[in-house]
Design a protein around this motif. Structure first.
Motif, short mmCIF file in Angstrom:
data_model
loop_
_atom_site.label_atom_id
_atom_site.label_comp_id
_atom_site.label_asym_id
_atom_site.label_seq_id
_atom_site.Cartn_x
_atom_site.Cartn_y
_atom_site.Cartn_z
N HIS A 73 -0.09 2.93 -1.56
CA HIS A 73 0.98 2.18 -0.92
C HIS A 73 0.50 1.18 0.12
O HIS A 73 1.25 0.76 0.98
CB HIS A 73 2.00 3.14 -0.30
CG HIS A 73 1.46 3.92 0.86
ND1 HIS A 73 0.65 5.01 0.69
CD2 HIS A 73 1.62 3.77 2.19
CE1 HIS A 73 0.33 5.49 1.88
NE2 HIS A 73 0.91 4.76 2.81
N VAL A 74 -0.75 0.76 0.02
CA VAL A 74 -1.29 -0.21 0.97
C VAL A 74 -0.72 -1.59 0.63
O VAL A 74 -0.82 -2.03 -0.52
CB VAL A 74 -2.84 -0.23 0.93
CG1 VAL A 74 -3.40 -1.28 1.88
CG2 VAL A 74 -3.38 1.14 1.28
N PRO A 75 -0.13 -2.28 1.62
CA PRO A 75 0.41 -3.61 1.35
C PRO A 75 -0.69 -4.57 0.86
O PRO A 75 -1.86 -4.45 1.24
CB PRO A 75 0.96 -4.07 2.70
CG PRO A 75 1.23 -2.80 3.43
CD PRO A 75 0.19 -1.84 2.98
N LYS A 76 -0.32 -5.50 0.02
CA LYS A 76 -1.20 -6.51 -0.56
C LYS A 76 -2.22 -5.94 -1.53
O LYS A 76 -3.14 -6.63 -1.95
CB LYS A 76 -1.90 -7.33 0.51
CG LYS A 76 -0.94 -8.08 1.41
CD LYS A 76 -1.65 -9.04 2.31
CE LYS A 76 -0.61 -9.78 3.13
NZ LYS A 76 -1.20 -10.86 3.90
N SER A 77 -2.12 -4.65 -1.88
CA SER A 77 -3.02 -4.08 -2.88
C SER A 77 -2.35 -3.97 -4.24
O SER A 77 -2.98 -3.54 -5.20
CB SER A 77 -3.51 -2.70 -2.44
OG SER A 77 -2.45 -1.78 -2.45
N VAL A 82 -6.42 2.81 -3.18
CA VAL A 82 -7.23 2.42 -2.03
C VAL A 82 -7.75 3.69 -1.39
O VAL A 82 -6.98 4.58 -1.05
CB VAL A 82 -6.41 1.60 -1.01
CG1 VAL A 82 -7.24 1.30 0.23
CG2 VAL A 82 -5.89 0.32 -1.63
N ASP A 83 -9.07 3.78 -1.23
CA ASP A 83 -9.69 4.94 -0.58
C ASP A 83 -9.75 4.68 0.91
O ASP A 83 -10.30 3.67 1.36
CB ASP A 83 -11.08 5.18 -1.14
CG ASP A 83 -11.66 6.52 -0.72
OD1 ASP A 83 -10.98 7.26 0.03
OD2 ASP A 83 -12.79 6.83 -1.14
N LEU A 84 -9.20 5.58 1.71
CA LEU A 84 -9.16 5.42 3.15
C LEU A 84 -10.41 5.94 3.85
O LEU A 84 -10.51 5.85 5.07
CB LEU A 84 -7.94 6.13 3.73
CG LEU A 84 -6.56 5.65 3.24
CD1 LEU A 84 -5.47 6.47 3.90
CD2 LEU A 84 -6.37 4.18 3.49
N ASN A 85 -11.39 6.46 3.11
CA ASN A 85 -12.61 7.03 3.70
C ASN A 85 -13.30 5.99 4.57
O ASN A 85 -13.60 4.89 4.12
CB ASN A 85 -13.53 7.53 2.61
CG ASN A 85 -14.66 8.38 3.16
OD1 ASN A 85 -14.65 8.75 4.33
ND2 ASN A 85 -15.63 8.68 2.32
N VAL A 115 -3.79 -3.26 7.85
CA VAL A 115 -3.85 -3.71 6.46
C VAL A 115 -5.15 -4.51 6.30
O VAL A 115 -5.41 -5.43 7.07
CB VAL A 115 -2.62 -4.57 6.11
CG1 VAL A 115 -2.75 -5.13 4.70
CG2 VAL A 115 -1.36 -3.75 6.25
N PRO A 116 -5.98 -4.16 5.31
CA PRO A 116 -7.24 -4.89 5.13
C PRO A 116 -6.99 -6.37 4.81
O PRO A 116 -6.09 -6.71 4.05
CB PRO A 116 -7.89 -4.19 3.92
CG PRO A 116 -7.18 -2.89 3.80
CD PRO A 116 -5.83 -3.08 4.37
N GLY A 121 -2.37 -8.86 11.44
CA GLY A 121 -2.59 -7.55 12.05
C GLY A 121 -1.53 -6.52 11.70
O GLY A 121 -1.26 -5.62 12.49
N LYS A 122 -0.92 -6.64 10.53
CA LYS A 122 0.10 -5.66 10.12
C LYS A 122 -0.54 -4.31 9.87
O LYS A 122 -1.73 -4.21 9.58
CB LYS A 122 0.81 -6.14 8.86
CG LYS A 122 1.69 -7.33 9.07
CD LYS A 122 2.48 -7.65 7.83
CE LYS A 122 3.41 -8.81 8.08
NZ LYS A 122 4.24 -9.08 6.91
N THR A 123 0.28 -3.27 9.98
CA THR A 123 -0.20 -1.92 9.77
C THR A 123 0.63 -1.22 8.70
O THR A 123 1.73 -1.66 8.37
CB THR A 123 -0.13 -1.08 11.07
OG1 THR A 123 1.23 -1.01 11.49
CG2 THR A 123 -0.99 -1.69 12.17
N PHE A 124 0.08 -0.13 8.18
CA PHE A 124 0.83 0.74 7.28
C PHE A 124 0.57 2.17 7.71
O PHE A 124 -0.42 2.47 8.37
CB PHE A 124 0.42 0.52 5.81
CG PHE A 124 -0.98 0.97 5.47
CD1 PHE A 124 -1.20 2.21 4.90
CD2 PHE A 124 -2.06 0.14 5.71
CE1 PHE A 124 -2.48 2.62 4.59
CE2 PHE A 124 -3.34 0.55 5.40
CZ PHE A 124 -3.56 1.78 4.84
N ILE A 125 1.48 3.05 7.36
CA ILE A 125 1.42 4.46 7.77
C ILE A 125 0.97 5.31 6.59
O ILE A 125 1.45 5.13 5.47
CB ILE A 125 2.80 4.95 8.26
CG1 ILE A 125 3.28 4.15 9.46
CG2 ILE A 125 2.79 6.44 8.57
CD1 ILE A 125 2.60 4.47 10.75
#
Length: 136
Positions: A73-77, A82-85, A115-116, A121-125
């Motif tokens: 659920h990462v935006p723009k992906s 997406v691996d969060l490691n 968000v990568p 500088g947006k964020t996701f939870i």
């Protein structure tokens, strides 16, 4: 039909006074509900429960993901895995704390990640377990 409270009713010849008391008690709430009067509130007694005794991380703590956690659920992906490691974020809140009451939660920490490749500088939870992240 609509019945008046006992004080306003006149007993009919076929009613006894005990039946009148029963009917007026039952109709008190229905009359009030139709007129928009507030019904008496029933508050369930709830014992105050302390927050989780094993909680190490609190809202605002900086954390880093130490295990492989895949989210979609990462935006723009565009729904890609997406691996969060290795990603760093901030604990937004605890999912096991509901207004000061401890509740069970499988993924007890809500972490806000940047968000990568986003210039705004947006964020996701992402919901995480405490053993999947380490404090910085």
């Amino acid at each position: 039909g609509l019945q008046l409270p006992r004080a306003l009713r006149v007993p009919q010849p076929h009613e006894s006074t005990s039946m009148l008391a029963l009917s007026s008690a039952a109709s008190t709430f229905t009359v009030g509900a139709h007129k928009g009067l507030a019904a008496p509130r029933r508050v369930a007694a709830r014992a105050a429960v302390a927050p989780s005794p094993v909680a190490k991380l609190q809202a605002g703590d900086k954390v880093k993901v130490k295990e492989s956690v895949v989210v979609y659920h990462v935006p723009k992906s565009k729904g890609a895995a997406v691996d969060l490691n290795g990603m760093e974020g901030e604990v937004a809140s605890r999912a096991d704390d509901l207004n000061g009451t401890y509740i069970s939660a499988n993924l007890e920490i809500r972490v806000a990640f940047a968000v990568p490749d986003d210039p705004k500088g947006k964020t996701f939870i992402a919901h995480m377990k405490e053993d999947e992240v380490e404090a910085l």
